[in-house]
Design an enzyme around this catalytic site. Structure first.
Site, PDB file in Angstrom:
ATOM      1  N   GLY A  23     -29.730 -27.134  16.384  1.00  0.00           N
ATOM      2  CA  GLY A  23     -28.456 -27.461  16.999  1.00  0.00           C
ATOM      3  C   GLY A  23     -27.854 -26.253  17.690  1.00  0.00           C
ATOM      4  O   GLY A  23     -28.246 -25.106  17.439  1.00  0.00           O
ATOM      5  N   CYS A  24     -26.891 -26.514  18.560  1.00  0.00           N
ATOM      6  CA  CYS A  24     -26.310 -25.434  19.355  1.00  0.00           C
ATOM      7  C   CYS A  24     -25.483 -24.469  18.505  1.00  0.00           C
ATOM      8  O   CYS A  24     -25.680 -23.250  18.577  1.00  0.00           O
ATOM      9  CB  CYS A  24     -25.483 -26.005  20.501  1.00  0.00           C
ATOM     10  SG  CYS A  24     -24.248 -27.242  20.013  1.00  0.00           S
TER      11      CYS A  24
END
Length: 344
Positions: A147-148
């Protein structure tokens, strides 16, 4: 040439994949899929591709059959069946969603309210944090693209945790993201009149990236790490700034920290440890695959402040996925990803 297909090309991360892969010399994009736009050219949805890439969006089945390397950019809960097809047909699969990030099904059930339907596949998944798991990625066939928020946070903390410089195992993490992090679907928070000229935290202590962050930090530390994670929404399109607060062991000097970070990252093309006194700024990582890290010392409380910035759509999504592909196929890791951020 690597025959690549993209499932979910109509979303922000999917179309970013397409944009970047068009510049990759070792890739042939053989099929793109977008269920809601099947039969339509991608250039009608995104006019920037007009005359450059007018590929027609096909069915997901077409993408699976034509390509050898499949990227899936889909909401959670949809990727397992595509991963199973790839596994059964000796194809490689990179999931930009959440379905192959968490090691424990219990965490997936708790945070995403879903079960694993293809449980055996999850024994093959590798968490695709390139600078940390490179050797595992080389041998992998199923990648859970990070995920970012977790990317910015784990890269920011990795050297410190590996060297055991933290005094305790609880960190406060304050992260800010551009609105593309919420995806393409409309919502009240990302509606222009609501987010423009606004700045606010959201999902306080309940964001779904929390178990992913704690899972990967705990692996790095070989101990249980706990975080208080507070994300905020910035009124910008893209970029993440994560500010992390760490109590240092009494015998650790700031100069020790600086040396360790340079030792770990000076040979990593996509991670830039800034000079002391400089502050990482999302402006200078936008549209690039770089992670900029700045280190700051609060001498009153012997506390380290780490600022880690990435472009959530590139290093936090599509760029890291391509970096994973490059590693999997044993080609130059920076291929297709050497773009530099605009300076203004």
């Amino acid at each position: 040439m690597i025959k690549v297909g993209i499932i979910g090309v109509s979303g922000y991360a999917g179309v970013e994949l397409l944009r970047l892969l068009l510049n990759h010399d070792d890739v042939e994009i053989v099929s793109i899929g977008a269920r809601s736009y099947q039969g339509q050219p991608i250039s009608e949805m995104y006019p920037s591709f007009y005359g450059i890439c007018d590929m027609i969006c096909e069915s997901d089945d077409d993408v699976l059959k034509k390509a050898d390397m499949i990227f899936a950019s889909l909401p959670h809960g949809l990727s397992e069946k595509y991963a199973k097809y790839c596994n059964d047909h000796q194809k490689k699969f990179i999931d930009l969603g959440a379905d192959f990030r968490l090691d424990k099904e219990q965490d997936y059930q708790e945070w995403y309210n879903l079960d694993y339907n293809e449980k055996e596949l999850h024994h093959k998944q590798v968490y695709g944090l390139c600078e940390v798991n490179r050797d595992k990625i080389k041998e992998a066939t199923i990648i859970g693209n990070p995920g970012c928020y977790p990317t910015s946070i784990t890269l920011g903390l990795y050297p410190l945790l590996k060297e055991g410089m933290n005094k305790n195992n609880h960190f406060i993490i304050d992260s800010k993201s551009g609105t593309t992090g919420a995806g393409k679907s409309l919502s009240e928070d990302t509606h222009f009149p609501r987010c423009n000229e606004s700045f606010h935290p959201y999902k306080l202590a309940t964001h779904r990236h929390t178990p992913e962050i704690e899972q990967e930090l705990s692996k790095m530390a070989h101990d249980d790490i706990h975080v208080t994670f507070v994300p905020h929404l910035l009124p910008v399109n893209r970029g993440i700034v994560s500010t992390i607060y760490v109590d240092l062991k009494d015998d650790i000097q700031f100069s020790d920290i600086i040396k360790i970070y340079h030792d770990y990252y000076d040979q990593e093309y996509f991670i830039r440890v800034l000079k002391t006194g400089k502050v990482a700024d999302l402006k200078f990582v936008k549209y690039s695959n770089f992670c900029d890290i700045s280190l700051h010392y609060d001498k009153r409380y012997h506390k380290l402040i780490i600022v880690s910035t990435i472009d959530n759509m590139v290093k936090g999504a599509a760029g890291q996925a391509i970096q994973n592909m490059n590693i999997m196929y044993d080609i130059e890791e920076t291929k297709g990803l050497k773009m530099v951020s605009p300076s203004f």
